[in-house]
Enzyme design. Sequence first.
Site, PDB file in Angstrom:
ATOM      1  CB  CYS A   1      -0.898   0.036   1.225  1.00  0.00           C
ATOM      2  SG  CYS A   1      -1.975  -1.380   1.454  1.00  0.00           S
ATOM      3  CB  ILE A   2       3.539   2.501   2.102  1.00  0.00           C
ATOM      4  CG1 ILE A   2       4.594   1.401   2.242  1.00  0.00           C
ATOM      5  CG2 ILE A   2       2.525   2.442   3.231  1.00  0.00           C
ATOM      6  CD1 ILE A   2       5.505   1.544   3.457  1.00  0.00           C
TER       7      ILE A   2
END
Length: 364
Positions: free
Chosen positions: A355-356
């Site tokens: 996600c990052i």
Amino acid sequence: MSNKLDSTPKQDGFRMPGEHEPQEQVWLAWPIRGDNWRESGKPAQQAFTAVALAIAQSAQVTVVVPNSHYDIARQSLDEPIRVLEIPYNDCWMRDIGASYVVNDKGERRAVSWQFNAWGGELDGLYSPWDLDDAMAPQMANITGDDYYQAPLFLEGGSIHCDGEGTLYTTEECLLHPSRNPDLSKQEIETLLDNYLSIKKVVWLKDGLFNDETNGHIDNILHVIRPGVVALTWCDDKNDPQYAISRAAYDVLSQTTDAQGRAIEVIKLPMPGPLYMSETESQGIQQTETMERHAGERLAASYANFLISNQSVIFPLLDTKTDPQAQQILASAFPNHTLIGVPAREILLGGGNIHCITQQVPKRL
């Protein structure tokens, strides 16, 4: 300066490559938001730094920060990690960054999706989100790529492509009323084809239990290579994830991919279940839109890893299941270096390593 294009990737012969294909660089953003990250992100910054350093072993790394945090980020991140000043609302680069497409001539372009903080006025996690929505064109400009603006609310974590025409996603997210309520399932498939050149969409019904992104695919499934996926698995019949994982497995085992292959499913154990502690809930600015309370179940998954060239960077989440997850991933990636990163601080913010991060494929 990069140019905004009026055509579509499909018209121009571009496709989204799989994550397993060669990458030039990977982008992250610095966690600072006080209503999402405890202590305004200080513990999370250490975890993000560890992820960036792990990726830097196999690809260039760019970390974007607001002007106010440039010095601390620069001090924390070793050279040759690049630190750039770009404003944003929160640091989920997978969802706010550009998705990249390539063609068979070795050329690369970017796709900018519309972003509304995972739900806009209906159930978005924060407001405003205008800086996040502006990130992808700025990213394309820095990577030196012309870009397409897609007429679709979509986050990068809600799709997985295998590079050979198959896209995996969830109905829970892409058909959610807070994304594109005026579009039918077929209309969404057509737009995905136009902007990613995919031939088939494999729809899972739901994502991971209690995932506040409305069930992003990247938190329950990961494409290992064409025809092979990893799926979060739960053996506890009393756990809500049990039925979700079995329904996903049924879909995957009863369909074929865009090339007509049967899909091999590798089962990853589910950590925990894990919950936010009393201590972890302190130091967070509480809001009505994000659940950050002691006892809140965390959407923890080993599927939320990143493939970057010959490395696989995966989250360490639970000492009971970490070794099993590492063994399974090692078998799935025999030619890669596996790097486990303690990732609970990222999980507390609502996501994990995939996600990052947002990869930029190589121009071949």
